[in-house]
Design a protein around this motif. Structure first.
Motif, mmCIF file in Angstrom:
data_model
loop_
_atom_site.group_PDB
_atom_site.id
_atom_site.type_symbol
_atom_site.label_atom_id
_atom_site.label_comp_id
_atom_site.label_asym_id
_atom_site.label_seq_id
_atom_site.Cartn_x
_atom_site.Cartn_y
_atom_site.Cartn_z
ATOM 1 N N GLU A 33 0.832 -1.206 0.000
ATOM 2 C CA GLU A 33 0.000 0.000 0.000
ATOM 3 C C GLU A 33 0.864 1.253 0.000
ATOM 4 N N ASN A 35 3.810 4.320 -0.733
ATOM 5 C CA ASN A 35 3.832 5.475 -1.641
ATOM 6 C C ASN A 35 4.323 5.104 -3.022
ATOM 7 N N PHE A 36 5.392 4.292 -3.056
ATOM 8 C CA PHE A 36 6.025 4.052 -4.348
ATOM 9 C C PHE A 36 5.044 3.446 -5.357
ATOM 10 N N ASN A 131 5.474 -4.265 -3.726
ATOM 11 C CA ASN A 131 6.673 -3.571 -3.247
ATOM 12 C C ASN A 131 6.621 -3.624 -1.731
ATOM 13 N N VAL A 228 9.528 8.894 -5.699
ATOM 14 C CA VAL A 228 8.170 9.143 -5.195
ATOM 15 C C VAL A 228 8.332 9.661 -3.772
HETATM 16 N N1 LIG Z 1 9.925 6.168 -2.919
HETATM 17 C C1 LIG Z 1 10.793 6.096 -3.925
HETATM 18 O O1 LIG Z 1 11.189 7.060 -4.545
HETATM 19 C C2 LIG Z 1 11.292 4.776 -4.378
HETATM 20 C C3 LIG Z 1 11.821 4.646 -5.683
HETATM 21 C C4 LIG Z 1 12.260 3.408 -6.106
HETATM 22 C C5 LIG Z 1 12.187 2.362 -5.216
HETATM 23 N N2 LIG Z 1 11.695 2.544 -3.952
HETATM 24 C C6 LIG Z 1 11.698 1.435 -3.027
HETATM 25 O O2 LIG Z 1 10.384 1.146 -2.645
HETATM 26 C C7 LIG Z 1 10.360 0.730 -1.292
HETATM 27 C C8 LIG Z 1 9.137 1.308 -0.636
HETATM 28 O O3 LIG Z 1 9.207 2.671 -0.694
HETATM 29 P P1 LIG Z 1 7.919 3.573 -0.421
HETATM 30 O O4 LIG Z 1 8.325 4.950 -0.778
HETATM 31 O O5 LIG Z 1 6.718 2.984 -1.058
HETATM 32 O O6 LIG Z 1 7.809 3.450 1.162
HETATM 33 P P2 LIG Z 1 6.507 3.284 2.063
HETATM 34 O O7 LIG Z 1 6.994 3.370 3.448
HETATM 35 O O8 LIG Z 1 5.428 4.191 1.632
HETATM 36 O O9 LIG Z 1 6.030 1.796 1.760
HETATM 37 C C9 LIG Z 1 6.725 0.690 2.201
HETATM 38 C C10 LIG Z 1 5.969 -0.559 1.802
HETATM 39 O O10 LIG Z 1 6.724 -1.692 2.162
HETATM 40 C C11 LIG Z 1 5.974 -2.511 3.085
HETATM 41 N N3 LIG Z 1 6.922 -3.061 4.041
HETATM 42 C C12 LIG Z 1 7.818 -2.395 4.803
HETATM 43 N N4 LIG Z 1 8.523 -3.257 5.558
HETATM 44 C C13 LIG Z 1 8.055 -4.493 5.275
HETATM 45 C C14 LIG Z 1 8.369 -5.788 5.735
HETATM 46 N N5 LIG Z 1 9.306 -5.989 6.653
HETATM 47 N N6 LIG Z 1 7.682 -6.830 5.219
HETATM 48 C C15 LIG Z 1 6.733 -6.644 4.288
HETATM 49 N N7 LIG Z 1 6.395 -5.432 3.820
HETATM 50 C C16 LIG Z 1 7.044 -4.370 4.302
HETATM 51 C C17 LIG Z 1 4.950 -1.587 3.686
HETATM 52 O O11 LIG Z 1 3.829 -2.289 4.169
HETATM 53 C C18 LIG Z 1 4.616 -0.704 2.481
HETATM 54 O O12 LIG Z 1 3.737 -1.360 1.614
HETATM 55 C C19 LIG Z 1 11.677 1.166 -0.668
HETATM 56 O O13 LIG Z 1 12.392 0.024 -0.271
HETATM 57 C C20 LIG Z 1 12.437 1.863 -1.756
HETATM 58 O O14 LIG Z 1 13.765 1.405 -1.831
HETATM 59 C C21 LIG Z 1 11.219 3.713 -3.531
#
Ligand SMILES: NC(=O)c1ccc[n+]([C@@H]2O[C@H](COP(=O)([O-])OP(=O)(O)OC[C@H]3O[C@@H](n4cnc5c(N)ncnc54)[C@H](O)[C@@H]3O)[C@@H](O)[C@H]2O)c1
Ligand SMILES: O=P(O)(O)OC[C@@H](O)[C@@H](O)[C@H](O)[C@H](O)CO
Length: 505
Positions: A33, A35-36, A131, A228
């Motif tokens: 759920e 942000n990414f 993700n 994001v």
């Molecule tokens: N935000 C960005 O710009 C971006 C860009 C590319 C990749 N990413 C990668 O995407 C990932 C998530 O980023 P986001 O911005 O969506 O963060 P976020 O905090 O909004 O979302 C994190 C997501 O991961 C899940 N999660 C966290 N820890 C977990 C665990 N131990 N087991 C299962 N699920 C787990 C959460 O439930 C949530 O769905 C990061 O690892 C980041 O490296 C982010």
């Protein structure tokens, strides 16, 4: 308190499109759920739907119990949320607001396990996107208790697939699913498959089923690239809410740039018509060049600038790029030292590099150098050292800007242990703390502390194979050049000084 986002906020056209989406079969299950995915994948599906290219909808669940709050917030908003895309695009400032409407179902699998099982058995389901961060793919053995929610993400997938196999019959064509894990891990699809099969083994699920998992399902490796930034900081959200006339607890923001390379055949356009929608998505035979391109250029440029800029008192990536001397330094390093080492068409690399500078200059993103600086030793090793070694292996002159950034890194790591922290001092004497592997920091602090001359310190630092993966002091001329750069930095010699705005490094 203003109105909360919900279907009554939508215009008539949007409401009709939303109703049609809600009636569409669930073809995608989304586990995550965060942000990414909402600023990347869901926005892509929304774009496809708007163009009439995608007739399905997305069911959203969270991968761990703590994601409940966001699931509840989305339920409270009829599955809707706002995405604001802002930044520079071809030199122009863009700011675009969209209400994303792709979730026909939003549920908590821990309180509604049966709904996940029903979805697992649905013939309409084609794709599972996720993700869960790198942590979500870590293997944590757990018992299988039928009817009880499974905690881990790959464990859930293993059981979901088993229920699907039992319901649809293993032999049926099209019974398998396409998995698109977006976790930032090399070969993320292979990793998910490995984990899923591990749970199948742990729970002694039948061999023919395991065979079906491998042969009828696709676990695609992919590389996602978009920053994001999530819910905006400061007063921004309140200002937007008063302008829009509604509030949105799930508001997220992103840069305009987006890219997704997926290792699969282009026929998958039929399942996910992302390219037809004009999105920057590519089906590729081999993901490695794209990974290399991102790590060497985008991440490499970050790591190149960070210690040097921090030593000179800069705080944000954008400010580095707005400083003429640093800008020349970064662009020069990328164009003349990094790009020639990446085996991809030059025009493509140059275009990517230009998009990276634009992203670094994004007026809406305050990307802290201090955050990028974390674990700079391993980052230098992965992101810049291969470029340096490219020249060493060919017995060519050492790339001067990368050598300079190595000098800055060593100088930045001139640390002392103070309490639980390792602290260093910038060129103006300001104190900072360095976050990295404790054993390496201990070793480096000890080398710097011995009162040795710099001509001895640098070879000692470069010789630590445990840090660099090889003895860098054996590279002809490297220690001397690094030493000279550090001395120049310390002396404030003309070409290592920043004349803010217009000078040279
Ligand atoms: N935000 C960005 O710009 C971006 C860009 C590319 C990749 N990413 C990668 O995407 C990932 C998530 O980023 P986001 O911005 O969506 O963060 P976020 O905090 O909004 O979302 C994190 C997501 O991961 C899940 N999660 C966290 N820890 C977990 C665990 N131990 N087991 C299962 N699920 C787990 C959460 O439930 C949530 O769905 C990061 O690892 C980041 O490296 C982010
Ligand atoms: O996230 P890290 O700490 O591994 O690296 C810092 C940045 O280089 C990185 O976050 C990039 O901004 C990101 O990889 C862009 O997609």
């Amino acid at each position: 308190m203003g109105k909360q986002l919900g279907r009554e906020i939508l215009s008539n056209t949007q409401r009709q499109a939303n109703e049609e989406m809600k009636q569409s079969p669930v073809t995608v299950l989304q586990i995550g759920e965060g942000n990414f995915l909402r600023g990347f994948f869901d926005w892509m599906i929304h774009s496809c739907r708007e163009k009439g290219l995608f007739q399905g909808s997305v069911a959203l669940t969270q991968p761990r119990p703590t994601g409940r709050a966001k699931i509840a917030a989305l339920q409270n908003q009829d599955g809707l949320y706002t995405l604001v895309t802002r930044g520079l695009e071809n030199g122009e400032r863009v700011e675009k607001k969209e209400i994303i409407a792709v979730f026909s179902t939003v549920f908590d699998p821990y309180s509604d396990w049966q709904q996940l099982m029903t979805l697992a058995e649905s013939p309409s389901l084609r794709v599972v996107v996720s993700n869960t961060t790198e942590a979500g793919l870590v293997y944590k053995p757990e018992p299988l208790v039928e009817g009880e929610p499974i905690q881990s993400f790959p464990g859930k997938i293993a059981w979901l697939l088993y229920r699907r196999y039992l319901a649809l019959g293993g032999a049926v064509e099209g019974s398998g699913l396409v998995f698109l894990p977006c976790e930032l891990l090399e070969r993320n699809g292979d990793e998910l498959k490995r984990r899923v099969l591990q749970y199948c083994e742990d729970w002694s699920l039948p061999e023919p089923f395991r065979e079906w998992v491998s042969t009828h399902n696709r676990f695609l490796n992919s590389l996602v690239d978009r920053i994001v930034t999530g819910y905006p900081t400061g007063d921004q959200a309140a200002a937007w809410f008063s302008e829009w006339g509604y509030e949105d607890a799930m508001l997220t923001t992103a840069e305009p740039y987006h890219f997704w390379a997926i290792e699969a055949e282009s026929e998958l356009d039929e399942v996910l018509p992302l390219r037809q929608a004009g999105l920057n998505v590519r089906w590729v035979d081999d993901l490695r060049p794209y990974q290399l391109r991102k790590v060497r250029i985008l991440n490499g440029a970050h790591t190149l600038m960070t210690p040097l800029a921090l030593l000179h008192g800069e705080q944000y990536v954008r400010d580095v790029m707005l400083n003429a001397a640093f800008n020349d330094f970064v662009r020069g390093a990328v164009a003349e030292e990094i790009l020639p080492t990446v085996a991809m068409p030059e025009a493509e690399l140059k275009a990517y590099a230009e998009s990276v500078y634009e992203r670094f200059l994004n007026p809406y993103i305050d990307h802290r150098l201090a955050d990028i600086a974390m674990n700079s030793l391993s980052k230098f090793k992965a992101r810049l050292l291969p470029t340096l070694l490219y020249y060493v292996d060919r017995e060519e002159a050492l790339p001067q800007r990368i050598v300079k950034s190595l000098a800055a890194l060593l100088r930045y790591y001139r640390v002392v242990r103070e309490g639980g922290e390792f602290t260093g001092r910038a060129l103006d004497g300001a104190s900072y703390s360095v976050r990295d592997d404790a054993a390496s920091l201990e070793l480096i602090a000890e080398i710097w502390s011995g009162g040795r001359p710099i001509e001895e310190i640098v070879p000692l630092l470069l010789s630590r194979e445990g840090i660099w993966g090889r003895d860098l002091s054996a590279i002809g001329g490297l220690a001397e050049e690094v030493t000279a750069f550090i001395l120049e930095m310390e002396d404030g010699a003309a070409h290592m000084k920043i004349d803010r705005g217009n000078g040279q490094l």
